[in-house]
Design an enzyme around this catalytic site. Structure first.
Site, PDB file in Angstrom:
ATOM      1  CG  HIS A 174      -3.801  -5.202   2.554  1.00 11.92           C
ATOM      2  ND1 HIS A 174      -3.241  -4.299   1.669  1.00 11.92           N
ATOM      3  CD2 HIS A 174      -3.956  -6.352   1.859  1.00 11.92           C
ATOM      4  CE1 HIS A 174      -3.077  -4.883   0.500  1.00 11.92           C
ATOM      5  NE2 HIS A 174      -3.499  -6.136   0.580  1.00 11.92           N
ATOM      6  CG  ASP A 220      -1.865  -1.225   1.191  1.00 11.21           C
ATOM      7  OD1 ASP A 220      -2.463  -1.488   0.132  1.00 11.21           O
ATOM      8  OD2 ASP A 220      -1.960  -1.924   2.213  1.00 11.21           O
TER       9      ASP A 220
END
Ligand code: NAD
Ligand code: LMR
Length: 342
Positions: free
Chosen positions: A202, A175
């Protein structure tokens, strides 16, 4: 300065002329799920690390050829292969860092949570073996849904009496890698300089890039914030759709996971300046697990960078509140599933 990229470290290492023959290169890394889409390129990247002396590749099938192939690279790490449950314990003995990308990836139209049933039991079995064979290792969980598989792993380690919350990590580095790339592209910045903390979890809206905390400081219009946030949150889905049924992100994931391994090894090696975002047990919010920037040291998480959550923009503050119910539910689902299994 905050670091995190593999590239500057590699440059730094090559400046030390004795580095490759230095016995400091002595860490053992195991990859569980090493023959998979992530596992193979991750194994290759970890084999490149001067800090690794042994690389243990475990999978339920097809790992011998991967290990033979990678072992021909003339870097220090010795590569060993392990196939099937009977060889799992030996793959873990003496290991400093265990990376777990074992499990099923999603296909277009699926959420990460749709992988829960199958991947929960894979992670449970593997973490039980980690508890029995290398309870002091750093554990990096990649298998989705990370928001649930990390709490599952914590419960298994607790049952085994070896849970150290400072050493259990959900890998959210991808990310950050994506956020850094997309921000640099949008703002025409040199990528090497851009560092965006990404917090929360996530999956979907639980992935919260804190664009206002971009280092070095960058200003964004409201439209840019909206667009970048959604792009970062959907980047996994974007790759899955482009791959059109042939799996999800593997190459960028391997790059991100290798960066997190390298950061962990540097921390174990005594580098006092290692910071990464990771999904860990945390008291930064009321949620028991939360991704944030942490300082890594020899014993794992040494400090939480709480300042990232201070002085948020209204957009970020609202997004933070909005993600909490979903993240809480995913955590509770993981804990409940681990507790009900014998
Ligand atoms: P893949 O199917 O290509 O590879 C998975 C590997 O795991 C296979 O080699 C398989 O044999 C192995 N495996 C299955 N059960 C196992 C077991 N019990 N023990 C050991 N190995 C086992 O999948 P992939 O693309 O490499 O993705 C793996 C996982 O990583 C998926 O759950 C995916 O959603 C997740 N993922 C996470 C992130 C993240 O940012 N955290 C990013 C990308 C993918
Ligand atoms: C990703 O973010 O790429 C991974 O979590 C894989 C996925 O399913 O999107």
């Amino acid at each position: 300065a905050l670091r995190g990229s593999v590239v500057p470290k590699a440059q730094k290492s090559s400046q030390k002329s004795q580095y490759h023959v230095n016995p400091l290169a002595s860490y053992k890394v195991a990859i569980l799920g090493a023959a998979g889409g992530i596992g193979q390129p991750l194994a290759l990247l970890v084999k490149m690390s001067p800090l690794v002396s042994a690389l243990h590749l475990y999978d339920i099938a097809n790992v011998k050829g991967v290990a033979a192939d990678i072992s021909h690279c003339n870097t220090p790490a010795q590569v060993l292969d392990f196939t099937g449950a009977s060889e799992l314990p030996n793959s873990l003995k003496g290991v400093d860092v265990v990376v777990i990308p074992a499990g099923v990836p999603r296909k277009p139209g699926m959420t990460r949570d749709d992988l829960f049933n199958i991947n929960a039991s894979i992670v449970k079995n593997l973490v039980e073996a980690v508890a029995d064979n290398c309870p002091d290792a750093f554990i990096h969980i990649i298998s989705n849904p990370v928001n649930s598989t990390v709490p599952i792993a914590a419960e298994i380690l607790k049952k085994k009496g070896v849970y150290d919350p400072k050493k259990l990590f959900g890998v959210t580095t991808l990310d950050v890698v994506r956020a850094n790339t997309f921000v640099a592209q949008k703002k025409n910045l040199k990528l090497i300089d851009v560092d965006v903390p990404v917090v929360g979890g996530h999956a979907g809206i639980t992935i919260l890039p804190l664009l206002s905390k971009t280092n070095p400081s960058v200003s964004f219009t409201d439209e840019e914030v909206q667009e970048l946030t959604v792009r970062i949150q959907n980047a996994g889905t974007e790759v899955g759709e482009e791959r059109a049924g042939a799996g999800s992100a593997t190459l960028s994931m391997a790059y991100a996971a290798a960066r997190f391994v390298e950061s962990s090894l540097r921390a174990l090696d005594g580098d006092a300046d290692v910071y990464e975002c990771s999904y860990v047990q945390s008291d930064l919010t009321e949620l028991p697990f939360f991704a944030s920037r942490v300082k890594l040291g020899r014993k794992g998480v040494e400090a939480f960078i709480s300042s990232d959550l201070q002085g948020l923009t209204t957009f970020e503050q609202e997004a933070l509140e909005a993600l909490k119910p979903e993240l809480k539910a995913s955590i509770e689902k993981g804990i409940a599933s681990a507790q009900k299994q014998p």
